[in-house]
Write an enzyme that holds these catalytic residues in place. Structure first.
Site: not given
Length: 241
Positions: A133, A135, A163, A166
């Protein structure tokens, strides 16, 4: 410009299979895909070159970022978060002109003076990595850049609310703040999500990280709602897991 294009081709290795060139070096910004067709290839190189020039102009080594600035910028000052988020959204929007658009972009800046340390994009598909992801990738690259697992003294900006994975990574990295644009509910309209607010993850930890958002929600949501991104979402849904 020639130097920028060379840097774009050498230091922006895409993690997909259709690489023109693969390099072990990582630029301090996300990768833009290079593609087979001449027109798309030239367009991608142009975008990557532009990003390379932005990076050369704006990247500050960690040691410099740690020094007190003559004109320090406080994240609490009105308009600072909004300006930073608009810039991140605009940078992320560059992917809409590539064959692999993504609405997820993140960057890490000094909490003290606003100097950027790192920024990156979501690369789950190209890297065949469900944890890639935006992040998490930005945190990984930032930690590697400064040679430390701790990002205390830094703030993470992201075009979408982190999420649970993250946000947990942000906590483990000891980030001061997380500032997000679109919400998890916004993203869930188009892609799979774990519907646990970032603030809830932070509350359940004994590590401290301030979570602020949504900031420039409409601007960031526009990344998801873009027609080119909508086509990409349809393609993602048709791909085998």
């Amino acid at each position: 410009m020639v130097v920028a294009v060379r840097r774009a081709m050498g230091d922006f290795p895409d993690v997909g299979e259709n690489l023109v060139r693969r390099s072990d070096m990582r630029h301090r910004e996300a990768d833009f895909p290079l593609v087979a067709s001449r027109r798309s290839f030239l367009r991608s190189v142009s975008l990557a070159a532009t990003s390379a020039m932005f990076c050369e102009a704006q990247f500050v080594p960690a040691a410099a970022g740690a020094l007190a600035s003559a004109n320090p910028v406080s994240p609490a000052e009105p308009g600072v978060d909004e300006k930073r988020m608009r810039g991140l959204a605009a940078w992320t929007a560059l992917t809409l002109e590539t064959p692999s658009p993504v609405p997820f972009g993140a960057e890490i800046v000094s909490s003290k003076n606003g100097e950027r340390l790192m920024r990156a994009l979501n690369a789950v598909g190209p890297e065949h990595d469900p944890s890639a992801h935006a992040e998490v990738r930005t945190i990984r690259l930032a930690c590697k850049s400064i040679g430390s697992y701790s990002l205390r003294g830094y703030t993470l900006y992201t075009t979408c609310e982190p999420c649970a994975m993250c946000m947990a990574c942000a906590l483990w990295a000891r980030l001061d703040r997380v500032v997000y644009g679109a919400t998890i509910a916004d993203a869930a309209r188009f892609v799979h999500q774990i519907s646990i607010p970032a603030t809830e993850v932070a509350k359940r930890s004994d590590m401290t990280c301030i979570v602020d958002g949504p900031v420039e929600r409409d601007t960031c949501f526009a990344l998801f709602n873009n027609p080119k991104m909508q086509k990409a979402f349809e393609r993602w849904k048709s791909e085998k897991p």
